[in-house]
Design a protein around this motif. Structure first.
Motif, PDB file in Angstrom:
ATOM      1  N   MET A 113      -8.679  -5.365  -1.072  1.00  0.00           N
ATOM      2  CA  MET A 113      -9.187  -4.589   0.054  1.00  0.00           C
ATOM      3  C   MET A 113      -9.372  -3.128  -0.292  1.00  0.00           C
ATOM      4  SD  MET A 113      -5.714  -4.396   2.385  1.00  0.00           S
ATOM      5  CE  MET A 113      -6.354  -3.130   3.449  1.00  0.00           C
ATOM      6  N   ALA A 114      -8.618  -2.651  -1.289  1.00  0.00           N
ATOM      7  CA  ALA A 114      -8.763  -1.254  -1.690  1.00  0.00           C
ATOM      8  C   ALA A 114      -9.238  -1.143  -3.144  1.00  0.00           C
ATOM      9  CB  ALA A 114      -7.432  -0.527  -1.522  1.00  0.00           C
ATOM     10  N   SER A 115      -9.734  -2.235  -3.678  1.00  0.00           N
ATOM     11  CA  SER A 115     -10.216  -2.252  -5.071  1.00  0.00           C
ATOM     12  C   SER A 115      -9.139  -1.782  -6.038  1.00  0.00           C
ATOM     13  CB  SER A 115     -11.467  -1.372  -5.213  1.00  0.00           C
ATOM     14  OG  SER A 115     -12.519  -1.884  -4.447  1.00  0.00           O
ATOM     15  N   ILE A 116      -7.909  -2.225  -5.786  1.00  0.00           N
ATOM     16  CA  ILE A 116      -6.796  -1.817  -6.649  1.00  0.00           C
ATOM     17  C   ILE A 116      -6.261  -3.039  -7.377  1.00  0.00           C
ATOM     18  CG2 ILE A 116      -4.440  -0.913  -6.681  1.00  0.00           C
ATOM     19  CD1 ILE A 116      -5.140   0.777  -4.257  1.00  0.00           C
TER      20      ILE A 116
ATOM     21  N   SER B 131       4.060 -12.173  -3.543  1.00  0.00           N
ATOM     22  CA  SER B 131       3.443 -12.026  -2.228  1.00  0.00           C
ATOM     23  C   SER B 131       1.933 -11.985  -2.407  1.00  0.00           C
ATOM     24  CB  SER B 131       3.950 -10.753  -1.536  1.00  0.00           C
ATOM     25  OG  SER B 131       3.451  -9.599  -2.199  1.00  0.00           O
ATOM     26  N   GLU B 132       1.254 -11.724  -1.329  1.00  0.00           N
ATOM     27  CA  GLU B 132      -0.208 -11.693  -1.378  1.00  0.00           C
ATOM     28  C   GLU B 132      -0.714 -10.606  -2.303  1.00  0.00           C
ATOM     29  OE1 GLU B 132      -3.991 -11.340   1.745  1.00  0.00           O
ATOM     30  OE2 GLU B 132      -1.906 -11.320   2.476  1.00  0.00           O
ATOM     31  N   TYR B 133       0.077  -9.529  -2.453  1.00  0.00           N
ATOM     32  CA  TYR B 133      -0.401  -8.380  -3.218  1.00  0.00           C
ATOM     33  C   TYR B 133       0.396  -8.129  -4.498  1.00  0.00           C
ATOM     34  CZ  TYR B 133      -2.370  -7.708   1.402  1.00  0.00           C
ATOM     35  OH  TYR B 133      -3.025  -7.903   2.583  1.00  0.00           O
ATOM     36  N   LEU B 134       1.591  -8.743  -4.600  1.00  0.00           N
ATOM     37  CA  LEU B 134       2.405  -8.584  -5.809  1.00  0.00           C
ATOM     38  C   LEU B 134       2.537  -9.936  -6.479  1.00  0.00           C
ATOM     39  CD1 LEU B 134       5.234  -6.276  -4.402  1.00  0.00           C
ATOM     40  CD2 LEU B 134       3.236  -5.591  -5.717  1.00  0.00           C
ATOM     41  N   GLU B 135       2.116 -10.012  -7.731  1.00  0.00           N
ATOM     42  CA  GLU B 135       2.104 -11.293  -8.420  1.00  0.00           C
ATOM     43  C   GLU B 135       3.504 -11.716  -8.828  1.00  0.00           C
ATOM     44  OE1 GLU B 135      -0.665 -11.442 -11.601  1.00  0.00           O
ATOM     45  OE2 GLU B 135      -2.401 -10.894 -10.358  1.00  0.00           O
ATOM     46  N   ASN B 136       3.675 -13.006  -9.034  1.00  0.00           N
ATOM     47  CA  ASN B 136       4.981 -13.579  -9.372  1.00  0.00           C
ATOM     48  C   ASN B 136       5.580 -12.891 -10.598  1.00  0.00           C
ATOM     49  OD1 ASN B 136       7.191 -15.250  -9.361  1.00  0.00           O
ATOM     50  ND2 ASN B 136       6.168 -16.897 -10.493  1.00  0.00           N
TER      51      ASN B 136
END
Length: 960
Positions: free
Chosen positions: A589-592, A552-557
């Protein structure tokens, strides 16, 4: 002397008796011959009144005084020379419990019968009317008043005695015919009932020491609705009476009105064809009864078993009984129900004649029943609440095979279930166990039931975008105070499915796929109280999932997570636990940013109520860092209405966010307050957005951050902001911050008066390159003391329009890049090529530009940038939402030298020679176009026009 006198007297008595009989016989014979001759010569039947009176008087003398018989007329007719008919007309029998009107009785004699036994060969009853005030006593009628003790509940002894009378020749004839005889009586409900014997023929004869009685009958039992045909043969040998009877067009509902113990037949609506085989032993007991019946179509309704009438076709059944109906067996009942459902049933009833001791063992089986008919065939003696639940929540599919075994005991004339066992094999059913939860479809499985509980083994099924591998649906106790439906099993499929249980019908279920996808293996445990209008709050839910291959946009494959979601009874909250250790997470967006296998756990409580989703007690641990807070989402408005976030993962700030949407005007007010030690500015740019049709009416931002991190290693310090925007215009506020190397940022917005329809913006940025790099606009610029002055206004369509000017003074530099390399290849720009060899940047003295921003498109007008080596002009547009760029302009070699001669400053001559404002004496046209569908832009220079005078050059159309 006396003895002798007595002896003589006796002898004389016998002498007179014998003589009298002889004389009587001779006299009767002479009378018979005389009558016979008289009748023979007569044309019509002859009446003998004296005979009528004599017979009438004789009959009345033989019956009780309270009974009375009257005969209007007796006549004699000769059919031929050998057959004599005695006709009794208008015979009325007024007995204690019955009234019999016999318009005509015909007794047929042969001459031999008259001489030998005085008995008629055949008796015919026509158009008789019989009215009974009590139960019909067959023996009393046929034996002219001889009493026979009988129990009203059974007729076997009476039937036996009739056959004994036939065997002993005590019946006046052995051949009977009945035509159109009405029998009126009171049925078991004390209602007046009439049956019509349309025709009947009974013949008695003997063969091989057996008495044989044959009969053919047509009887109307249902008031001219249908005629019942009955043919029978009975054989009697003083040891047993055996009868074989065939019936056509029986209406089962007729018999309960005639006989006790047959009430169950009134529930059947059909016409039966049947065979009855009956054996009565010498103790007057029905030692054997076998009843076979069939019907083409009909219906039945047993409200103790089923909830509504059931249609059937092709019915066949066998009923057998022994020991005077002490035990009754129903076997081989087969039928097609509701057009296509196969039905089989058997039943064994003990103590059938004793309602207080009656017990039944019942077995039935159905196959090929549609799923939407399950409730119809669901036994009502199982808990009605369960049946209602089945009716409202299970449909579709097919019941392939189902059976039920049960034991019933009659108490107070009501059958009660003592024991039950049932099993159902089904396919492709649909289970809608709650409106708040996703339905399960295409269920294949086996259901088992007892009187106490239910168990359904699900072999396969579908829920959302997942497949159920195995599952169970159980009810542990039908009779519990609070009945619980348990649903548990294993499922595999879409990785987002487990989280959709939280808000299945809400906005969250639609959005969750944006964050969680991949493939999941899950176990689920759901407990639902069976009651009307069940709510999500009242359920227990637990789902455990391992989700793999998330992208997803925030979790990599390749990321994987373990999720546990639990909701307790009578609680709106779902407690979620997510193990993110197997995921690679990137949240700019949260520097994570977290690499795979770095320990990470997320816990939160999720609750839904009145269209709102609450994310409470958020605790996210990443290694030793923590993020916590609460978020409130209004799913009806598709809006995050409140948020409180405390972030100390590569940050140290607190975010408070509020939003309110006015449904009437669709106007939105958002308030954001961010305070703390460190913030990545990308967080502000990524605040929750609303749908396309939502107008951000008002916006307020307050912030006080010691350090704000920007892109490319840039940052701001002592960042403060206080901005208020209404409609599309920010009307008041400021942004101030310090930048590296003693630089500063100062932006002010204000309206000079309330009547102004625009906002004035003034910005002073001492090093524009820090902002350009920090906002990831360009990293090829160094320095640039910048002033911006702009107006923010609305056009006629309420769109925000920003117009203004930008001035960069005190010099700035641009790092050489591919475009400069391309330009330096032209001979016209030899000085530029030399300069690029000695330095990696080009210095500019200043830059001036007019601009306009509307609908996220930046329009550049009259951009002029100058240095001693080269000058640029530019006009065009840049789409700020998508990487679309279309810029055209001039490249001027030695721009400063051109300016030194002053040619371009002479109004008329400059216009002719230079061609346009800022144009050098010699220039080349260029274009830069970048399409969003392509990775790189295209830069072109019109070298052919490089040495042409300006006035001529303006006529060229570049790249025709």
């Amino acid at each position: 002397m006396k003895k002798e006198r007595k002896k003589e007297t006796i002898s004389w008595y016998f002498l007179k008796k014998v003589t009298g009989e002889i004389v009587y016989s001779l006299f009767f014979l002479a009378l018979l011959v005389t009558c016979y001759f008289f009748i023979l010569i007569s044309v019509k039947p002859q009446s003998f009144p004296f005979v009528t009176k004599k017979i009438e008087s004789y009959i009345n003398s033989t019956i009780p005084k309270e009974d009375e018989v009257s005969i209007r007329k007796i006549s004699v007719d000769l059919d031929n020379l050998y057959k004599l008919k005695v006709i009794l007309e208008d015979v009325d029998l007024n007995l204690v419990d019955k009234t019999i009107t016999l318009p005509k009785i015909i007794a047929e004699f042969s001459v031999f019968d008259l001489i030998s036994n005085h008995k008629p060969r055949k008796i015919t009853f026509e158009d008789a009317r019989i009215k009974l005030d009590s139960k019909l006593n067959m023996v009393n009628l046929l034996t002219a008043g001889k009493k026979q003790e009988s129990d009203d509940a059974q007729y076997t002894q009476q039937i036996w005695d009739i056959f004994v009378l036939f065997r002993n020749h005590s019946i006046i004839t052995k051949e009977f015919a009945i035509n159109n005889v009405e029998v009126s009586f009171k049925d078991q409900s004390n209602d007046q009932k009439t049956i019509v014997i349309k025709s009947a023929y009974i013949k008695v004869h003997e063969a091989k020491n057996q008495l044989i009685v044959d009969s053919q009958n047509i009887i109307d039992l249902e008031n001219k609705k249908v005629d019942v045909n009955i043919d029978s043969t009975c054989k009697f040998d003083n040891v047993a009476l055996k009868c074989d009877m065939n019936f056509l067009n029986i209406i089962p509902g007729s018999f309960p009105k005639l006989f006790t113990g047959l009430d169950f037949l009134s529930k059947i609506q059909t016409n039966l064809n049947a065979n009855l085989n009956l054996t009565i032993d010498q103790n007057y007991k029905i030692s054997s009864l076998i009843f076979n019946a069939n019907a083409k179509k009909g219906s039945f309704y047993y409200d103790q078993f089923f909830s509504e009438p059931i249609d059937f076709s092709n019915l066949s059944v066998t009923v057998s009984a022994k020991d005077s109906f002490k035990d009754v067996q129903l076997s081989g009942l087969e039928a097609i129900l509701d057009n296509n459902i196969k039905f089989n049933m058997s039943m064994n009833i003990k103590n059938f004649r004793d309602p207080n001791l009656e017990e039944s063992d019942m077995y039935f089986r159905i196959s090929k029943a549609p799923g939407d008919k399950i409730a119809k065939f669901w036994p009502v003696f199982l808990d009605p609440q369960i049946r209602d639940w089945v009716k409202n929540h299970i449909d579709q599919g097919l019941v392939k095979d189902a059976y039920a075994s049960l034991k019933l005991k009659r108490t107070n004339n009501i059958n009660k279930v003592q024991w039950v066992e049932s099993q159902v094999l089904f396919s492709k059913l649909r289970l809608k166990y709650s409106d708040a939860m996703p339905e399960i479809t295409n269920i294949d499985g086996i259901a088992s039931f007892t009187q106490k509980n239910m168990k359904i083994d699900i072999m396969s099924g579908d829920v959302l975008n997942s497949s159920i591998k195995s599952g169970k649906v159980t009810i542990d106790d039908f009779h519990a105070k609070n009945i619980i439906l348990n649903l548990n099993g294993l499922a595999s499929g879409d990785g987002s499915d487990p989280l959709k249980y939280v808000d299945y019908k809400g906005e969250m279920a639609d959005k969750v796929t944006d964050y969680i996808n991949g493939y999941s293996d899950s176990s689920f445990d759901i407990k639902i109280p069976l009651k009307h209008n069940i709510t999500l709050k009242e359920m227990y839910i637990k789902v455990l999932s391992n989700i793999k291959n998330i992208e997803s946009e925030y979790l990599e494959n390749g990321s994987s997570v373990n999720v546990s979601v639990t909701k307790k009874f009578n609680d709106n909250r779902f407690s979620a636990y997510v193990d993110l250790s197997g995921a690679t997470i990137d949240l700019p967006m949260a520097s994570i940013h977290k690499e795979k296998n770095v320990p990470s756990k997320l816990t939160l409580d999720i609750s839904t109520q009145n269209g709102e989703v609450n994310l409470d007690n958020i605790n996210w641990l990443i290694n030793k860092s923590k993020i916590n807070g609460d978020i409130l989402i209004d799913t009806n408005k598709s809006l995050v209405t409140k948020a409180r976030i405390k972030n100390n993962f590569n940050n140290d700030y607190t975010l408070n966010y509020e939003a309110d949407l006015n449904q009437a005007t669709n106007e939105l007010l958002r308030k954001v307050e961010i305070n703390g030690e460190y913030l990545n500015l990308a967080l502000l740019l990524k605040l929750p957005q609303t749908g396309d049709n939502t107008h951000i009416n008002s916006f307020a931002l307050k912030s006080n951050i010691r350090k704000v991190g920007l892109a490319n290693g840039q940052y701001l310090t002592n960042f403060t902001a206080n901005i208020y925007c209404k409609d599309v215009m920010c009307k008041d506020g400021f942004i101030r911050a310090d930048m590296p190397n003693n630089n500063s940022l100062d932006i002010n917005m204000f309206q000079k008066s309330k009547q102004d329809n625009f906002t004035t913006v003034k910005a002073a940025i001492s090093d524009i390159s820090i902002i350009a790099q920090g906002l990831d606009i360009s990293n090829q610029m160094i320095g640039g003391d910048t002033n911006i002055r702009a107006h923010i206004a609305k056009d006629n369509y309420e769109n925000r329009v920003i117009t203004g000017t930008l001035h960069i003074k005190n010099g700035f530099s641009v790092i050489k890049n591919d475009i400069f390399q391309e330009i330096s290849k032209e001979k016209t720009f030899e000085d530029l090529e030399k300069a690029l060899r000695s330095s990696d940047k080009i210095n500019f003295n200043r830059l001036d530009m007019n601009f306009k921003i509307k609908n996220n498109i930046l329009e550049i007008d009259d951009l002029i940038a100058s240095s001693y080596l080269i000058g640029f002009t530019a006009n065009g547009s840049i789409n700020l939402s998508e990487p679309d760029t279309d810029i055209k302009g001039l490249i001027i070699p030695g721009y400063s030298i051109n300016k030194l001669f002053g040619i371009g400053d002479i109004p008329i001559i400059g216009s002719i020679i230079m061609g346009e404002k800022g144009g050098g004496l010699f220039a080349a046209r260029y274009s830069y176009v970048k399409d969003k569908t392509k990775k790189d832009g295209l830069f072109k220079v019109n070298a052919a026009s490089a040495l042409a005078p300006g006035a001529i050059r303006n006529l060229f159309k570049i790249f025709d």
